[in-house]
Write a protein that holds these residues in place. Structure first.
Motif, short mmCIF file in Angstrom:
data_model
loop_
_atom_site.label_atom_id
_atom_site.label_comp_id
_atom_site.label_asym_id
_atom_site.label_seq_id
_atom_site.Cartn_x
_atom_site.Cartn_y
_atom_site.Cartn_z
N ILE A 31 -0.33 4.63 0.35
CA ILE A 31 -0.56 3.76 1.51
C ILE A 31 -1.75 2.85 1.23
N ARG A 32 -2.81 3.40 0.67
CA ARG A 32 -3.97 2.57 0.37
C ARG A 32 -3.59 1.42 -0.57
N SER A 33 -2.87 1.76 -1.61
CA SER A 33 -2.49 0.74 -2.58
C SER A 33 -1.66 -0.37 -1.91
N ALA A 34 -0.71 0.04 -1.06
CA ALA A 34 0.13 -0.96 -0.38
C ALA A 34 -0.71 -1.83 0.57
N CYS A 35 -1.67 -1.22 1.24
CA CYS A 35 -2.48 -1.96 2.22
C CYS A 35 -3.44 -2.92 1.54
N VAL A 36 -3.98 -2.50 0.41
CA VAL A 36 -4.99 -3.30 -0.30
C VAL A 36 -4.32 -4.43 -1.07
N ASN A 37 -3.13 -4.15 -1.62
CA ASN A 37 -2.51 -5.13 -2.52
C ASN A 37 -1.45 -6.00 -1.87
N VAL A 38 -0.75 -5.48 -0.88
CA VAL A 38 0.41 -6.21 -0.36
C VAL A 38 0.33 -6.47 1.15
#
Ligand code: AKG
Ligand code: FE2
Length: 313
Positions: free
Chosen positions: A19-26
């Motif tokens: 979730i963090r990766s999706a929120c930060v990147n996309v």
């Protein structure tokens, strides 16, 4: 590009990291195993189809411009989400929180933007119940997601708990008639915009793709419907809170399929009075504070006013 995240994942740490990766990147991801049953979804979609098929007079009786709190019906071209456009080619029906048992005749006190009494069509048996059943299922999902977002920001799991006590969740039923793939006259299904709240839970119709998301290179990519999933995208409240560490990504919809399209976004904001104060860990010398601190309610209200200033029916 837009990740698919399985909410039933047994490994919570891995889920939070995804979730963090999706929120930060996309700023966008799909969720599967989201817990909203097909039956609840299908009944809400059927309710939307029945509502939009009503004669225009029955719908305009519920004109959103005539309510003090942005509830009710928006006609085609009745709003303009992108100020550079000339109106959105969709019609909508907006509700906010009310108890699931529609038998309650109580007034919902208005806080000036997100809450207040809903308006409902007459002579559409079951409509209110079916729409509210989906609304409450989506609110329940949203309340389960807040702890995951908090953990993804290295905050205590309950960071948002006292900020979402009166679910400030606005839900829309949307109907997009077909239009040309090259929209003329600055009219798109919904013009390019970011959402205003913390995050949006979006149901979109299978086989009728229209949603597009702007990637970091400024190109539009299709967020095609994936059966069994919902789309999750972040909005401006989270961007403000995280000083843009979490992305509130620009998106739009153009329905060039030749078929009618329905979608149901639920915009989950915090309580009206909550100040959108940047989370300290999101402010660094490389990323100094960007936003003036205002309340969540003031922010959403100002955006809604601009969108609906476009035209009264
Ligand atoms: O209908 C869609 O797919 C997107 C709707 C949307 O972006 C919105 O209502 O904010
Ligand atoms: Fe949106």
């Amino acid at each position: 590009m837009i990740p698919i995240i399985d909410l039933a994942s047994a490994d919570r740490d891995a889920l939070v990291a995804e979730i963090r990766s999706a929120c930060v990147n996309v700023g966008f991801f799909y969720v599967k195993n989201h817990g909203i049953s097909d039956d609840v979804i299908n009944k809400a979609v059927l309710a939307a189809e029945r509502f939009f098929a009503l004669p225009i007079d029955a719908k305009t009786k519920l004109d959103i411009h005539a309510t003090p709190n942005f509830k009710g019906y928006t006609a085609l071209l009745g709003e303009n989400t992108n100020p550079e456009n000339n109106g959105d080619l969709h019609e909508g029906f907006d509700i906010g929180w009310e108890p699931e048992m529609a038998a309650c005749a109580c007034e919902i006190p208005s806080d000036g933007a997100m809450s207040g009494t809903n308006v409902w069509p007459e002579n559409l048996p079951g409509f209110r119940e079916d729409v509210l059943a989906y609304y409450h299922a989506a609110v329940k999902l949203g309340l389960l997601l807040f702890p995951l977002f908090a953990l993804a920001l290295n905050l205590p799991e309950d960071f948002f708990a006292d900020k979402v006590t009166k679910p400030a969740a606005i839900m829309r039923l949307l109907h997009y008639p077909p239009q040309s793939p090259q929209p003329a006259g600055g009219v798109e299904g919904i013009g390019a915009h970011t959402d205003y709240e913390c995050f949006t839970i979006l149901w979109q119709q299978d086989n009728v793709p229209a949603l597009q998301v702007m990637n970091t290179n400024g190109n539009w990519i299709d967020a095609v419907p994936i059966p069994g999933t919902l789309v999750l995208n972040l909005g401006d409240q989270f961007a403000r809170w995280t000083n843009d560490v979490f992305k509130s990504t620009v998106h739009r919809a153009i329905n060039a399929t030749g078929k009618k399209r329905y979608s149901i976004p639920l915009f989950f904001g915090t309580d009206y009075d909550v100040k959108l104060e940047p989370i300290p860990s999101c402010i660094t010398p490389d990323n100094p504070a960007k936003y003036e601190v205002i309340t969540a309610g003031e922010y959403v209200k100002s955006r809604l006013e601009a969108t609906y200033a476009h035209s009264a029916i």
